[in-house]
Design a protein around this motif. Structure first.
Motif, short mmCIF file in Angstrom:
data_model
loop_
_atom_site.label_atom_id
_atom_site.label_comp_id
_atom_site.label_asym_id
_atom_site.label_seq_id
_atom_site.Cartn_x
_atom_site.Cartn_y
_atom_site.Cartn_z
N VAL A 18 0.86 -1.19 0.00
CA VAL A 18 0.00 0.00 0.00
C VAL A 18 0.89 1.24 0.00
O VAL A 18 1.75 1.40 0.86
N ASN A 116 -5.57 5.49 -0.94
CA ASN A 116 -5.83 4.18 -0.36
C ASN A 116 -7.33 3.95 -0.32
O ASN A 116 -8.11 4.88 -0.15
N GLN A 123 -6.86 -3.17 2.58
CA GLN A 123 -6.39 -1.87 2.12
C GLN A 123 -5.71 -2.03 0.76
O GLN A 123 -4.87 -2.93 0.59
N ASN A 125 -4.46 0.18 -3.16
CA ASN A 125 -4.15 1.44 -3.85
C ASN A 125 -5.22 1.69 -4.89
O ASN A 125 -5.69 0.76 -5.53
#
Length: 136
Positions: A18, A116, A123, A125
């Protein structure tokens, strides 16, 4: 060599990482399209794969060579206008009825905003449809 032996590339190890939300300079590496999974309302997903070169504002290369993937759906193709402008197409030249070929983006460099997002409990991108011409 045995079929059970493998090794990781830098891209493999970066997969799933992330990134800090920011503007990133990205090289567009690949484009492909495929039908969306929604069979009730057919549409096409236009997928792009890219490689982060640096943080577009600071020049930091912490995420250099890390992959990013994003898409435009044919039902909301207006979201691609900013992408074309970020690739250098003038806003004035984008008119209704004009045709564009997404393949022209491959190999080009663009700045994009990455945030995010929570997807299926994890989580991830997300390219949030903010694009601009690279500053340097």
């Amino acid at each position: 060599m045995s079929d059970s032996i493998f090794e990781f590339s830098k891209k493999d190890l970066a997969f799933g990482k992330v990134y800090e939300p920011a503007w990133y300079t990205v090289r567009v590496a690949n484009y492909y399209n495929e039908p969306s999974k929604n069979v009730e309302v057919p549409s096409t997903n236009h997928w792009f794969e890219g490689t982060i070169l640096r943080n577009a504002d600071t020049g930091d290369e912490k995420y250099a060579e890390h992959p990013i993937k994003w898409l435009f759906n044919s039902r909301a193709i207006g979201n691609a206008k900013g992408f074309l402008i970020g690739l250098g197409t003038s806003e004035e030249s984008i008119e209704a009825g004009q045709r564009f070929d997404f393949r022209i983006a491959v190999g080009k460099i663009i700045d994009m905003h990455i945030v995010n997002d929570l997807y299926q409990g994890r989580q991830t991108n997300k390219v949030d449809n903010k694009f601009r011409v690279p500053r340097y």
